[in-house]
Design a protein around this motif. Sequence first.
Motif, PDB file in Angstrom:
ATOM      1  N   ARG A  33     -49.866  -3.994 -19.138  1.00 22.93           N
ATOM      2  CA  ARG A  33     -48.616  -4.642 -19.549  1.00 22.93           C
ATOM      3  C   ARG A  33     -47.924  -3.772 -20.583  1.00 22.93           C
ATOM      4  N   ASP A  34     -46.607  -3.958 -20.660  1.00 22.68           N
ATOM      5  CA  ASP A  34     -45.854  -3.248 -21.681  1.00 22.68           C
ATOM      6  C   ASP A  34     -45.860  -4.070 -22.971  1.00 22.68           C
ATOM      7  N   GLY A  35     -45.141  -3.607 -23.982  1.00 21.43           N
ATOM      8  CA  GLY A  35     -45.133  -4.278 -25.283  1.00 21.43           C
ATOM      9  C   GLY A  35     -44.544  -5.668 -25.265  1.00 21.43           C
ATOM     10  N   LEU A  36     -43.761  -5.990 -24.226  1.00 19.78           N
ATOM     11  CA  LEU A  36     -43.194  -7.335 -24.096  1.00 19.78           C
ATOM     12  C   LEU A  36     -43.974  -8.166 -23.088  1.00 19.78           C
ATOM     13  N   GLY A  37     -45.161  -7.682 -22.707  1.00 24.36           N
ATOM     14  CA  GLY A  37     -46.029  -8.456 -21.828  1.00 24.36           C
ATOM     15  C   GLY A  37     -45.683  -8.388 -20.361  1.00 24.36           C
ATOM     16  N   ARG A  38     -44.715  -7.543 -19.981  1.00 26.81           N
ATOM     17  CA  ARG A  38     -44.359  -7.432 -18.564  1.00 26.81           C
ATOM     18  C   ARG A  38     -45.411  -6.621 -17.836  1.00 26.81           C
ATOM     19  N   PRO A  39     -45.820  -7.087 -16.646  1.00 24.32           N
ATOM     20  CA  PRO A  39     -46.823  -6.333 -15.885  1.00 24.32           C
ATOM     21  C   PRO A  39     -46.276  -4.993 -15.414  1.00 24.32           C
ATOM     22  N   LEU A  40     -47.122  -3.994 -15.475  1.00 21.62           N
ATOM     23  CA  LEU A  40     -46.815  -2.649 -14.996  1.00 21.62           C
ATOM     24  C   LEU A  40     -47.662  -2.388 -13.755  1.00 21.62           C
ATOM     25  N   PRO A  41     -47.351  -1.368 -12.980  1.00 25.94           N
ATOM     26  CA  PRO A  41     -48.176  -1.057 -11.812  1.00 25.94           C
ATOM     27  C   PRO A  41     -49.608  -0.706 -12.231  1.00 25.94           C
TER      28      PRO A  41
END
Length: 169
Positions: A23-31
């Motif tokens: 996840r990125d710093g805002l909690g969004r899932p990444l590949p």
Amino acid sequence: MGDTGAGARDRDTEGRARSARPRDGLGRPLPYGAPGVERQPEGVVRTPEQTVVEAQALLDAGKPFHAHEVFEDAWKSGPEDERTLWRGLAQLAVGLTHSARGNVPGGARLLRRGAGAVEEWAAGSGVRRPYGMDVGGLAGWARELAGRVEDGAVGIEAAAEAPRLRGAP
């Protein structure tokens, strides 16, 4: 973590569904395989002081999603009579997360809900500065940010907008 093939769900060591995607710093899932931000461990029991310090550091680093997880641990493991406080703080962090992600209705709603929760707790408990936190200042910060978000503020930067849990440094 578990198999990531089609139709499979990631599982933690106890078999509960838990995404292994970074996840990125805002909690969004990444590949899968992408570099991400280290996730907060779940279910950590911290003292209130540790919770405030750790959450503030995450907020200052532009990681309100991760700060929300710290507050959530306090909400779930702390005394029953403090759950509204910690839940409200988690809602403030998630409101900042959604605002920084560009989710105007969700961000504003959670910021206001969190402001109401911390104020409700303070009114019911009679404690205005729990663990040194400025409840009134946090509620004011949240409502002001919610208004700006609704008025079309774009590019909300989580670190720049992070509240000071204990007021001015």
